[in-house]
Design a protein around this motif. Structure first.
Motif, PDB file in Angstrom:
ATOM      1  N   ARG A  89       1.143  -1.307  -0.172  1.00 50.91           N
ATOM      2  CA  ARG A  89      -0.257   0.359  -0.363  1.00 50.91           C
ATOM      3  C   ARG A  89       0.968   1.438  -0.397  1.00 50.91           C
ATOM      4  O   ARG A  89       0.287   1.994  -0.737  1.00 50.91           O
ATOM      5  N   LEU A  90       1.751   1.276   0.998  1.00 53.68           N
ATOM      6  CA  LEU A  90       2.451   2.732   1.174  1.00 53.68           C
ATOM      7  C   LEU A  90       4.523   2.936  -0.137  1.00 53.68           C
ATOM      8  O   LEU A  90       3.921   4.115  -0.968  1.00 53.68           O
ATOM      9  N   ILE A  91       3.793   1.608  -1.023  1.00 53.55           N
ATOM     10  CA  ILE A  91       4.766   1.009  -2.099  1.00 53.55           C
ATOM     11  C   ILE A  91       4.117   2.100  -3.150  1.00 53.55           C
ATOM     12  O   ILE A  91       4.407   3.146  -4.424  1.00 53.55           O
ATOM     13  N   LYS A  92       2.189   1.962  -3.389  1.00 59.65           N
ATOM     14  CA  LYS A  92       1.391   2.352  -4.241  1.00 59.65           C
ATOM     15  C   LYS A  92       1.288   3.813  -3.861  1.00 59.65           C
ATOM     16  O   LYS A  92       1.574   4.278  -5.216  1.00 59.65           O
ATOM     17  N   GLU A  93       1.175   4.316  -2.895  1.00 61.25           N
ATOM     18  CA  GLU A  93       1.199   5.975  -2.369  1.00 61.25           C
ATOM     19  C   GLU A  93       2.161   6.786  -2.563  1.00 61.25           C
ATOM     20  O   GLU A  93       1.724   7.675  -2.781  1.00 61.25           O
ATOM     21  N   LYS A  94       3.301   6.318  -2.297  1.00 62.59           N
ATOM     22  CA  LYS A  94       3.867   6.861  -2.509  1.00 62.59           C
ATOM     23  C   LYS A  94       4.583   6.788  -3.466  1.00 62.59           C
ATOM     24  O   LYS A  94       6.049   7.321  -3.773  1.00 62.59           O
ATOM     25  N   LYS A  95       4.159   6.437  -4.199  1.00 62.16           N
ATOM     26  CA  LYS A  95       4.640   6.193  -6.003  1.00 62.16           C
ATOM     27  C   LYS A  95       5.723   6.979  -6.826  1.00 62.16           C
ATOM     28  O   LYS A  95       6.971   6.631  -6.799  1.00 62.16           O
ATOM     29  N   GLU A  96       5.126   7.937  -6.557  1.00 62.38           N
ATOM     30  CA  GLU A  96       4.870   9.218  -7.809  1.00 62.38           C
ATOM     31  C   GLU A  96       6.704   9.462  -6.788  1.00 62.38           C
ATOM     32  O   GLU A  96       7.463  10.477  -7.187  1.00 62.38           O
ATOM     33  N   ASP A  97       6.287   9.821  -5.459  1.00 59.81           N
ATOM     34  CA  ASP A  97       7.282  10.839  -4.729  1.00 59.81           C
ATOM     35  C   ASP A  97       9.048  10.157  -4.922  1.00 59.81           C
ATOM     36  O   ASP A  97       9.822  10.379  -4.128  1.00 59.81           O
ATOM     37  N   ILE A  98       8.251   8.557  -4.886  1.00 62.87           N
ATOM     38  CA  ILE A  98       9.675   7.677  -4.644  1.00 62.87           C
ATOM     39  C   ILE A  98      10.898   7.801  -6.281  1.00 62.87           C
ATOM     40  O   ILE A  98      11.493   8.272  -6.151  1.00 62.87           O
ATOM     41  N   LYS A  99       9.379   8.312  -7.057  1.00 63.66           N
ATOM     42  CA  LYS A  99      10.408   8.733  -8.493  1.00 63.66           C
ATOM     43  C   LYS A  99      11.182  10.323  -8.410  1.00 63.66           C
ATOM     44  O   LYS A  99      12.312  10.229  -8.768  1.00 63.66           O
ATOM     45  N   ASN A 100       9.988  10.990  -8.078  1.00 62.70           N
ATOM     46  CA  ASN A 100      10.732  12.451  -8.079  1.00 62.70           C
ATOM     47  C   ASN A 100      11.893  12.977  -6.856  1.00 62.70           C
ATOM     48  O   ASN A 100      13.114  13.078  -7.383  1.00 62.70           O
ATOM     49  N   LYS A 101      11.826  12.486  -6.790  1.00 61.23           N
ATOM     50  CA  LYS A 101      13.022  11.607  -4.926  1.00 61.23           C
ATOM     51  C   LYS A 101      13.561  11.163  -4.585  1.00 61.23           C
ATOM     52  O   LYS A 101      15.534  11.708  -4.514  1.00 61.23           O
ATOM     53  N   TYR A 102      13.731  10.283  -5.915  1.00 56.92           N
ATOM     54  CA  TYR A 102      14.656   9.392  -5.205  1.00 56.92           C
ATOM     55  C   TYR A 102      14.745   8.708  -6.460  1.00 56.92           C
ATOM     56  O   TYR A 102      16.556   7.822  -6.196  1.00 56.92           O
ATOM     57  N   ASN A 103      14.217   9.379  -7.127  1.00 54.67           N
ATOM     58  CA  ASN A 103      14.560   8.629  -9.101  1.00 54.67           C
ATOM     59  C   ASN A 103      14.865   7.509  -9.244  1.00 54.67           C
ATOM     60  O   ASN A 103      15.387   6.466  -9.812  1.00 54.67           O
ATOM     61  N   LEU A 104      13.463   6.710  -8.139  1.00 55.67           N
ATOM     62  CA  LEU A 104      13.469   5.176  -8.324  1.00 55.67           C
ATOM     63  C   LEU A 104      12.389   4.780  -8.403  1.00 55.67           C
ATOM     64  O   LEU A 104      10.923   5.236  -7.786  1.00 55.67           O
TER      65      LEU A 104
END
Lengths: 340, 340
Positions: free
Chosen positions: B22-37
């Motif tokens: 659920r967290l992976i889904k919710e934070k998907k965009e943040d993880i991409k934008n801030k961590y490039n992952l």
């Protein structure tokens, strides 16, 4: 792996600067073995003169001498070198141990811009330059992809930025609050525990060496406000300034207030608070009644504390981190170790 | 910068595993934008079957379905694919959300060795395998230069390893102590605050969903001992095992003990303690009287806390970090973000 040699310029040779050198000397072998780093002190800039050496300053010798520019001059005599008035930074890292100046941000501000110009990483312990010019410094540092860390300016050995950055990345932070100034907390704690008046307590703090003669930044709430500004900007990615903080100090806390606190099984603490709503922040520093049932009420004398209230990880409370030059110096060394 | 795609295999699809998705889904965009992952769920291994997909499992769809292997089977029906009994790990990261098993360390242990063999980084939430085979796992991980992190196994959202590693590197740690088990702390707090007996409180905790039917690891002190072993090994670089810990649980805390605590303005807490002398450690878990004037006494119900006593940075006290599946899942995500 090849040992990485890092040359450091330090500005400010007061108690924190000297303690930083002592730590570098004590931990030298551990730093080499565990981090593969050789930290070399290339230059030290005091308020009146500077010393430098291409091979690295003889820290062991320097530590035996006086504090401040006097010590730097003694070093020159012993080593039979001329002391210099050349204050240009050299090397890979700039360590700032100058006093906080909220008016101009100097002398730190000029050194910071010079260091950025010279592609040096920055490790800062004074607040003035950062608080006044956060946006501009941050932009330049990002542009050049340099390291900048300032635990020394944000409650030192109490981990504030580390917890926000490392323990709570991507959390939804709803509130940050803290007891961030040791002097004012010492005064308020003494007033409650010893039922002493404000002026009397202030004198005691001064005699115990806990506060300096000029404690205006501490008791006015401005030191707490500076730390809140830096914590909020760093952790929440904001660009707030002191103008965004509603600030009330502890100068007007009366014996009546103290009596009322005791009657209600409470204490009074100078609290920095930042509420976050819809990505907007509201900052405030003021003396607050806190019930003795709360963790914050147990943060006594010159101890400090910070609380992060998050959606994903609940509430994280952290207190401690001794208020002394050694802990402040350690917080700079720790920032350096974490950067490399 | 190029987006880095990381494929994850998860073992264990209980409440923590599902919350992690659920967290992976919710934070998907943040993880991409801030961590490039880009974190892609390649495989999920339940207790009875597994699902996998080369393009990544449809997390949004899966989250709507049941917990555990039942949910994995439902997913297969909906997607019209065969569910698999092939439990081989795939991808770059192994995330362990299996239950703790102190006897064999399984199923986590086999997955851990398989992951190391396949050069996958490890993010572990169960304690059994790590506690039983710390030395062997650690050696193999070092040999292959892999990442291993296990905040999820050491009090989850309460930062224990992070504080030791990031906030206190190279300090001389004199003592580590903590309240590290939520269930036993809930029971002891309830006994003190509500003056209830041990058995009665245990029933209350079970009814509130705070402890499971099988709470033997919690009340016997073994869960606390496991966490102490992992914290001490990770932060002090030791290789201690459960055999090195003197363990006493809370099963024999009597109403008389509680009465005595209250009379002395104290509480009773199940404390994990590690004294460090001359680089030697002494570990102990036992119920202790703690005066109400101490910070640890204010850590109530299912809250947890840890204290580091250091020479250079003074005492660092940290409490909080909610005891729930979301916080546990978050601690795994946070470890992944910090590793890349």
């Amino acid at each position: 792996m090849v040992m990485r040699k890092i040359v450091i310029s330090i500005a400010g040779y007061g108690v924190v600067g000297k303690e930083f050198l002592r730590l570098i000397k004590e931990k030298k072998e551990d730093i080499k073995n565990k981090y593969n780093l050789e930290l070399v002190i290339g230059k030290i800039i005091g308020s009146k003169c500077a010393i430098f050496s291409d091979e690295g300053i003889d820290v062991e010798e320097l530590l035996k001498l006086s504090l401040g520019s006097m010590g730097l001059k003694e070093y020159c005599c012993i080593k039979n070198i001329n002391f210099s008035s050349n204050c240009e930074l050299i090397g890979d890292i700039f360590v700032d141990c100058t006093p906080t100046n909220l008016e101009s941000g100097e002398p730190a501000l000029s050194y910071i811009y010079e260091a950025i110009e010279k592609n040096m990483d920055l490790f800062l312990a004074s607040k003035g330059a950062l608080v006044k010019n956060y946006k501009s410094i941050n932009e330049k540092v990002k542009e050049k992809n340099l390291n900048i860390k300032f635990s020394g300016a944000t409650a030192a050995a109490l981990p504030t930025l580390d917890i926000g950055q490392i323990c709570l990345p991507l959390t939804t932070i709803k509130e940050i609050k803290g007891i961030l100034n040791g002097t004012s907390n010492f005064i308020l704690t003494s007033m409650i525990k010893n039922k002493m008046g404000y002026e009397e307590t202030l004198k005691l703090a001064f005699n115990k060496g806990i506060c300096e003669k000029n404690n205006n930044l501490d008791v006015s709430g401005f030191d707490t406000a500076c730390k809140m500004v830096l914590i909020v900007n760093n952790i929440l990615g904001k660009e707030v300034t002191l103008d965004d903080v509603e600030i009330q100090g502890i100068e007007n806390v009366t014996n009546e207030d103290i009596k009322k606190a005791i009657e209600n099984d409470s204490v009074i603490k100078l609290l920095g608070e930042c509420e976050v709503n819809d990505n907007k922040v509201k900052l405030k520093v003021s003396p607050k009644y806190i019930s003795n049932t709360e963790q914050l009420a147990k943060v006594d004398y010159n101890n400090k504390a910070i609380v992060f209230n998050t959606e994903e990880a609940g509430e994280i409370f952290c207190s401690g981190g001794a208020s002394n030059p050694r802990a402040a110096a350690y917080s700079i060394l720790k920032d350096i170790l974490n950067a490399y």
